[in-house]
Write an enzyme that holds these catalytic residues in place. Structure first.
Site, PDB file in Angstrom:
ATOM      1  N   TRP A 256      40.505  46.243  36.517  1.00  0.00           N
ATOM      2  CA  TRP A 256      40.962  47.416  37.279  1.00  0.00           C
ATOM      3  C   TRP A 256      41.371  48.527  36.310  1.00  0.00           C
ATOM      4  CZ3 TRP A 256      45.581  50.098  37.279  1.00  0.00           C
ATOM      5  CH2 TRP A 256      45.776  50.994  38.331  1.00  0.00           C
ATOM      6  N   HIS A 257      41.938  48.120  35.170  1.00  0.00           N
ATOM      7  CA  HIS A 257      42.422  49.125  34.221  1.00  0.00           C
ATOM      8  C   HIS A 257      41.296  49.901  33.559  1.00  0.00           C
ATOM      9  CE1 HIS A 257      46.292  47.110  34.645  1.00  0.00           C
ATOM     10  NE2 HIS A 257      46.811  48.232  34.201  1.00  0.00           N
ATOM     11  N   GLY A 258      40.141  49.321  33.469  1.00  0.00           N
ATOM     12  CA  GLY A 258      39.062  50.081  32.856  1.00  0.00           C
ATOM     13  C   GLY A 258      37.808  49.262  32.684  1.00  0.00           C
TER      14      GLY A 258
ATOM     15  N   PHE B  72      42.842  55.333  34.668  1.00  0.00           N
ATOM     16  CA  PHE B  72      42.559  54.040  35.314  1.00  0.00           C
ATOM     17  C   PHE B  72      42.227  54.197  36.792  1.00  0.00           C
ATOM     18  CE2 PHE B  72      45.654  52.483  31.945  1.00  0.00           C
ATOM     19  CZ  PHE B  72      44.641  52.370  31.033  1.00  0.00           C
TER      20      PHE B  72
END
Lengths: 479, 305
Positions: free
Chosen positions: A325-327, A479
């Site tokens: 999800w962060h990247g 993000f």
């Protein structure tokens, strides 16, 4: 428009005054104003993405009603999956398409097949991960009959687009935020004062600590080969404070701003660097995301109901997805995996819920055991942050290898100026106020009014003098 | 609500007063170190009130160069005129702020017989100088200067004013001492076309900006009117460069010709007047010997005219 910009310093008072004076205190007018202000706020980045936000909002608003109206069965599920697929589809195209295309090409390359996949030249719309998750939580709650659909589009749109949380959270829940939006807000003096204090504290964290760490951290991570082990270690420690102060500073400003409008948002950080084990850390770090994954992924996957191994499997899934999800980079996935690995011993020994209260509650100082726990937890997060910040997984491994080289004991040659002073100030205040909601919540503290004023003025002065106002974007915008 | 608004306003005012008082104190402290024109890149540290000058030089680095390295004293001696230089180099200042400095110069009771505007074509074809936020970082906080700038129409005004005050607490400001750069002796041996290409490449990043040229032209025209209103004769020169003509040269010449027709302002193209490498320390900045040579052989005649 960034929270630490001149534009926002003008925007906020204007919206605040209009909100309390020009709306005639009518709920409808308040919400219309909030929506217009939020769209203006978002459109100031790139007006083209505003259409995406409006589409995404309308999609969940419409499918939400359909989910509620459909009888349990195929149609209900159809509307749910329609919403999920389109939401995740947008996220996939804008955020993950290039990652999958290049990763697949790399995989084929390992088997000697040269595949030239098309990559998209797209810009990541600001806040897409956050507002997508808002919408998803809404339709999932509707599907599970936890809430009733909101039939007023403006109200629902404010829930998704409320400007303080629009671009970097906290990730709100319909069960928490919608009831506040459909209820008329009345001005509350102490809430507004508290909100302003939280904004100032957030600004201190962002522009004084995070943005002054940023140039040093960037320099070290962009050219790690030029630094000794001790300097690399300083780089990671500074990054730990940079990312914490950047993101929690943003959250403080968001929460404080929302309180000026009579709205309370979900708490996002609860002094995570005082955590004594990694489970506690995750109960204190990016709380709105962690609980989102708990409620909409971990529990639907079975949670811990299927025994120890089911619990371990689900924990790994949650951390891997959270990393992703962060990247769109393997570094984030490794970061997630590493955290899951840290979690494993606690899970196996049933010790993941041993530290539910803040450290040294009711005391001035922590016990040695608590202190050791904090030191170990912080060290573990440092190791994970290397992967989070590095450009590639191999780069992260090289970085860690170089930290643990002979030069770890060499005297560092980095000019830190006054950064350490501010990190110490931060830690001292967070420790003192650790039983409150944020590091400067002295509403409950018995202090003479003049002392409180002096302190706030001093903090304002520190922000002005030492703050870095070079329009550094908040890390979590990416993000 | 009233209580909240009152307290918030009080807080902001108190903070503003506190910051202002402290910035004035640090400005006073640095100002008292006593600066001459050639001892820093600041204008307000050396600008006094009610003075009379024979010549005021303005522009960007090519203008400031007449003062740096104690060139100021040499130029004054050759021209036999009391001189003040308000040029600002380093890409930190554009036509807008040069205009403002001149306006402030006059507003404080100062006079000058002549104004020499060293009009490097880059100041006209680029907008970055007008957009820099650190233009006043070396200026002491003067409330009249601040107040006049608030009323001045320019780009990112509030950002500049913010940094103007904020910079009064920087290490750079506290460390500012009168320090004259010694005579600039370093000299080029020959023209290095690869370096010129490199430099021009930087200038070409955003290409020639017609919109900026128009805005700058309007501002320079206003500067002409300002100088005339204050009984100063304004003269333009295009400074020498080892490579001769700058990008945008002819556009600037056309503009100067138009100004000549409209206001009768004199202008001189010296872009190719000094083509000897030993007079430069880079390809467009004259060293001390170059400044002396140029002043003696070209500028003197212009000023004495």
């Amino acid at each position: 428009m960034l929270f630490n910009s001149f534009e926002f310093a003008l925007f906020l008072p204007v919206v605040f005054l209009l909100y309390w004076f020009a709306t005639g205190k009518s709920l409808k007018a308040q919400n219309i104003l909030l929506l217009v202000a939020s769209y203006f706020f978002y459109g100031s980045w790139d007006y083209r993405f505003l259409f995406l936000l409006i589409f995404s909002t309308f999609l969940d608003y419409f499918t939400g009603i359909k989910i509620h109206e459909a009888k349990p069965g195929r149609m209900k599920t159809f509307w749910l999956w329609l919403s999920i697929s389109i939401n995740l589809g947008f996220l996939g195209v804008f955020k993950y398409f290039n990652f999958f295309a290049s990763s697949f090409a790399d995989l084929l390359g390992m088997f000697g097949i040269q595949a030239g996949f098309v990559t998209l030249n797209v810009i990541l719309p600001v806040g897409i991960s956050f507002y997508t998750f808002h919408g998803l939580s809404y339709v999932l709650d509707l599907y599970n009959d936890r809430i009733k659909p909101e039939r007023n589009y403006v109200n629902y749109a404010v829930f998704v687009s409320f400007f303080p949380l629009l671009v970097a959270g906290p990730i709100e829940r319909a069960t928490h935020l919608l009831p506040q939006i459909i209820k008329k807000r009345v001005f509350n003096y102490s809430q507004a004062v508290d909100g302003m204090q939280q904004i100032i504290w957030g600004l201190f964290k962002k522009v004084v600590v995070a943005d002054n760490c940023a140039p040093i951290v960037n320099n070290i991570f962009e050219n790690p080969g030029a630094f000794s082990g001790s300097e690399l270690l300083i780089g990671v420690v500074l990054f730990a404070f940079q990312i914490y102060c950047d993101f929690s500073g943003y959250s403080d400003i968001a929460l404080g701003t929302a309180r000026l409008f009579g709205i309370t948002l979900l708490r996002n950080f609860a002094f995570p660097y005082f955590a004594r084990d990694i489970a506690e850390f995750w109960r204190r770090w990016h709380i709105s995301l962690t609980t989102w994954f708990r409620d909409y992924l971990y529990i639907p996957l079975g949670g811990s109901r299927g025994g120890k191994w089911m619990s371990v499997r689900n924990t790994f899934i949650v951390f891997l997805v959270s990393g992703f999800w962060h990247g769109a980079n393997w570094t984030f996935i490794v970061w997630g995996f590493l955290n899951a690995l840290y979690f494993l011993p606690l899970l196996l020994m049933n010790k993941n819920r041993q530290n539910m209260e803040i450290a040294a509650k009711g005391k001035w100082l922590p016990s040695l055991k608590d202190l050791a726990g904090m030191a170990v937890t912080f060290s573990l997060t440092l190791l994970a942050w290397v992967f989070f910040r590095a450009d590639s997984v191999s780069g992260a491994f090289i970085f860690i290898r170089d930290i643990f080289s002979a030069s770890l004991f060499a005297a560092p040659d980095i000019k830190l100026h006054y950064i350490w002073v501010f990190i110490i100030i931060l830690l001292v205040f967070e420790w003192i106020f650790r039983e409150q909601q944020y590091g400067l919540q002295f509403n409950e503290v018995r202090l003479h009014k003049s002392l409180k004023w002096s302190f706030m003025l001093a903090l304002g002065l520190v922000i002005f003098i030492f703050g870095n106002f070079n329009k550094t974007e908040f890390i979590y915008f990416a993000f | 609500m009233k209580r909240y608004l009152r307290n918030t306003a009080l807080f902001i005012i108190a903070l503003f007063i506190l910051v202002t008082l402290l910035a004035l104190a640090t400005s006073h402290m640095v100002y008292n170190r006593g600066f001459e024109n050639w001892e820093s890149e600041s204008n307000l540290l050396m600008m006094k009130k009610n003075q009379e000058y024979g010549l005021l030089i303005m522009g960007i680095s090519h203008a400031r160069n007449f003062t740096r390295h104690k060139n100021h004293l040499r130029v004054e001696k050759i021209l036999d005129k009391k001189m003040i230089n308000i040029g600002i180099g380093g890409g930190d200042c554009g036509t807008n702020d040069q205009h403002f400095y001149l306006k402030y110069f006059y507003s404080t009771g100062n006079k000058t017989e002549k104004v020499l505007y060293v009009l490097s074509p880059t100041i006209m074809t680029k907008g970055f100088g007008n957009k820099a936020s650190n233009t006043f970082e070396l200026e002491p906080l003067r409330l009249d200067f601040f107040g006049q700038y608030v009323c001045f129409k320019t780009d990112n005004k509030y950002e500049r004013l913010f940094y103007y005050v904020k910079s009064k607490f920087s290490r750079k400001w506290f460390g500012l001492k009168p320090k004259s750069l010694e005579i600039k002796k370093s000299a080029l041996e020959k023209l290095d076309s690869s370096k010129i290409k490199e430099g021009l490449k930087l200038l070409l990043v955003e290409g020639e900006r017609l919109d900026e040229f128009q805005r700058n032209s309007q501002m320079v025209e206003e500067t002409i009117r300002l100088a005339r209103a204050n009984q100063s004769e304004i003269v333009f020169i295009i400074p020498p460069a080892l490579f001769g003509k700058w990008m945008g040269h002819f556009k600037v010449m056309d503009f100067l010709e138009a100004m000549n027709t409209k206001y009768g302002t004199r202008y001189y193209d010296f872009s190719e007047s000094v083509l000897i490498p030993k007079y430069y320390y880079d390809h467009h900045h004259l060293n001390s010997a170059g400044i002396e040579y140029f002043t003696e052989n070209y500028l003197k005649e212009v000023i004495d005219h």
